[in-house]
Design a protein around this motif. Structure first.
Motif, mmCIF file in Angstrom:
data_model
loop_
_atom_site.group_PDB
_atom_site.id
_atom_site.type_symbol
_atom_site.label_atom_id
_atom_site.label_comp_id
_atom_site.label_asym_id
_atom_site.label_seq_id
_atom_site.Cartn_x
_atom_site.Cartn_y
_atom_site.Cartn_z
ATOM 1 N N ASP A 135 -7.358 -3.497 13.008
ATOM 2 C CA ASP A 135 -7.233 -4.294 11.780
ATOM 3 C C ASP A 135 -8.404 -4.010 10.830
ATOM 4 O OD1 ASP A 135 -4.843 -5.517 12.321
ATOM 5 O OD2 ASP A 135 -5.681 -7.470 12.845
ATOM 6 N N ALA A 163 -0.842 -3.125 11.797
ATOM 7 C CA ALA A 163 0.042 -2.255 11.005
ATOM 8 C C ALA A 163 1.507 -2.326 11.448
ATOM 9 C CB ALA A 163 -0.470 -0.807 11.009
ATOM 10 N N GLY A 199 0.819 -1.214 0.000
ATOM 11 C CA GLY A 199 0.000 0.000 0.000
ATOM 12 C C GLY A 199 0.846 1.254 0.000
ATOM 13 N N SER A 200 2.023 1.154 0.622
ATOM 14 C CA SER A 200 2.860 2.350 0.737
ATOM 15 C C SER A 200 3.415 2.798 -0.617
ATOM 16 C CB SER A 200 4.003 2.102 1.716
ATOM 17 O OG SER A 200 4.632 0.892 1.395
ATOM 18 N N GLY A 211 -7.759 -0.918 9.075
ATOM 19 C CA GLY A 211 -6.700 -1.173 8.081
ATOM 20 C C GLY A 211 -7.267 -1.831 6.836
ATOM 21 N N ILE A 212 -8.161 -2.791 7.021
ATOM 22 C CA ILE A 212 -8.762 -3.510 5.887
ATOM 23 C C ILE A 212 -9.526 -2.543 4.983
ATOM 24 C CG2 ILE A 212 -10.534 -5.222 5.267
ATOM 25 C CD1 ILE A 212 -9.653 -6.771 7.849
ATOM 26 N N THR A 240 -2.248 -8.048 3.928
ATOM 27 C CA THR A 240 -2.555 -8.444 2.545
ATOM 28 C C THR A 240 -1.516 -9.423 1.988
ATOM 29 O OG1 THR A 240 -1.606 -6.311 1.904
ATOM 30 C CG2 THR A 240 -3.998 -6.483 1.878
ATOM 31 N N ARG A 255 -2.058 3.115 8.164
ATOM 32 C CA ARG A 255 -1.202 3.430 9.303
ATOM 33 C C ARG A 255 -1.730 4.625 10.100
ATOM 34 N NH1 ARG A 255 3.304 0.313 9.377
ATOM 35 N NH2 ARG A 255 2.860 -0.730 7.421
ATOM 36 N N HIS A 264 -3.998 -10.653 10.077
ATOM 37 C CA HIS A 264 -2.849 -10.782 9.175
ATOM 38 C C HIS A 264 -2.832 -9.553 8.264
ATOM 39 C CE1 HIS A 264 -6.050 -13.292 6.987
ATOM 40 N NE2 HIS A 264 -5.985 -12.150 6.351
ATOM 41 N N GLY A 281 -7.732 -6.463 1.831
ATOM 42 C CA GLY A 281 -7.679 -7.415 2.943
ATOM 43 C C GLY A 281 -8.967 -8.210 3.079
ATOM 44 N N THR A 282 -8.930 -9.194 3.977
ATOM 45 C CA THR A 282 -10.108 -10.045 4.212
ATOM 46 C C THR A 282 -10.580 -9.950 5.664
ATOM 47 O OG1 THR A 282 -8.610 -11.925 4.518
ATOM 48 C CG2 THR A 282 -9.663 -11.690 2.346
ATOM 49 N N VAL A 283 -9.815 -10.527 6.579
ATOM 50 C CA VAL A 283 -10.204 -10.540 7.999
ATOM 51 C C VAL A 283 -9.036 -10.079 8.868
ATOM 52 C CG1 VAL A 283 -11.945 -12.376 7.799
ATOM 53 C CG2 VAL A 283 -9.543 -12.980 8.179
ATOM 54 N N PRO A 284 -9.329 -9.651 10.129
ATOM 55 C CA PRO A 284 -8.256 -9.245 11.042
ATOM 56 C C PRO A 284 -7.277 -10.388 11.334
ATOM 57 C CG PRO A 284 -10.333 -8.401 11.829
ATOM 58 C CD PRO A 284 -10.650 -9.351 10.691
ATOM 59 N N GLY A 312 -2.262 -3.351 -0.567
ATOM 60 C CA GLY A 312 -2.164 -3.004 0.852
ATOM 61 C C GLY A 312 -2.776 -1.647 1.167
ATOM 62 N N GLY A 313 -2.725 -1.302 2.448
ATOM 63 C CA GLY A 313 -3.415 -0.100 2.930
ATOM 64 C C GLY A 313 -2.595 1.173 2.871
#
Ligand code: UTP
Length: 227
Positions: free
Chosen positions: A69, A181, A13-14, A72-73, A122, A52, A120, A115-118, A46-47
């Protein structure tokens, strides 16, 4: 389906959103991604900075990791929608599970998701997507040019690894785990998934598109290979 050419990419994401969306870079990245014509192309975004910013703010407010999370997702999905637009892909739904992503991949040959779930990042989503569709490699386009033995921003003598096995990579990743994050080259769960299914991971700078092209085309590239 092993003989098909399948590419799964984890786009940091960055590199697409280091603060604000980097429009010039996103356009170049999109053109490069569109040049790749595998039988299946899975892209997980990614986010970046927004993830962040929200996680840091929520942490200061005493939030729990699960909620951080979730925020973040949401950032990863905004970035995914942006990349869908940039690439001109006809996809109006961001899949929320690997199963949904897999179905889109089968019918469209391409899927972009976040993302999917908290629990972890991407990186794990990309590795699970690779596992579910039988892709042999996950390409991690990130903000560093490989995995180092120490922080190259702090230590001048830091050395980059050309190769690591799964366990070595897992241990290096775990050392920098700090919760939602975290600043890890790849999250530790993704390395376990890669290990159990013998998925090769190629980590390289996502902003050097010429080097990225070499990696995708199976040529020599600067970065770290885990496997
Ligand atoms: P990222 O995948 O962007 O994490 O998700 P990252 O590795 O920290 O950042 P970049 O993109 O490589 O710079 C951002 C955050 O969203 C949550 C996690 O908190 C993660 O750190 N997230 C993401 C999840 O909880 N589940 C997911 O499936 C994806």
């Amino acid at each position: 389906m092993k003989s098909m050419n399948k590419i799964v990419i984890s786009v940091g994401g960055s590199i697409v959103n280091p603060g604000n969306p980097d429009i010039t870079f996103i356009k170049s990245l999109s053109s490069m991604l569109k040049e790749l014509r595998p039988d299946m192309l899975g892209i997980v975004v990614g986010g970046g900075r927004p993830a962040r910013t929200y996680v840091d703010a929520m942490r200061e407010m005493g939030s729990d990791n699960y909620s951080m999370d979730l925020a973040g997702i949401m950032a990863t999905r905004m970035n995914a929608m942006m990349l869908i637009s940039a690439m001109g892909i006809d996809q109006k739904t961001i899949p929320e599970t690997i199963g949904e992503a897999h179905d889109i991949l089968l019918s469209n040959k391409i899927v972009v998701m976040g993302g999917t779930v908290p629990g972890h990042t991407t990186d794990t989503v990309a590795t699970l997507l690779a596992e579910s569709c039988g892709a042999e490699t996950v390409y991690n386009m990130t903000s560093v040019d490989g995995v180092y033995d120490s922080d190259p921003k702090i230590s001048k003598s830091a050395k980059m690894f050309d190769k690591l096995d799964y366990r070595e990579a897992f241990e290096i990743s775990l050392k920098s785990y700090t919760g939602a994050a975290s600043n890890q080259f790849m999250d530790s769960v993704s390395l376990l998934i890669a290990m159990r299914s013998k998925i090769k991971i190629c980590i390289f700078s996502g902003t050097d598109l010429q080097n990225a092209r070499s990696a995708f085309n199976g040529k020599k590239f600067k970065g770290t290979v885990i496997g």
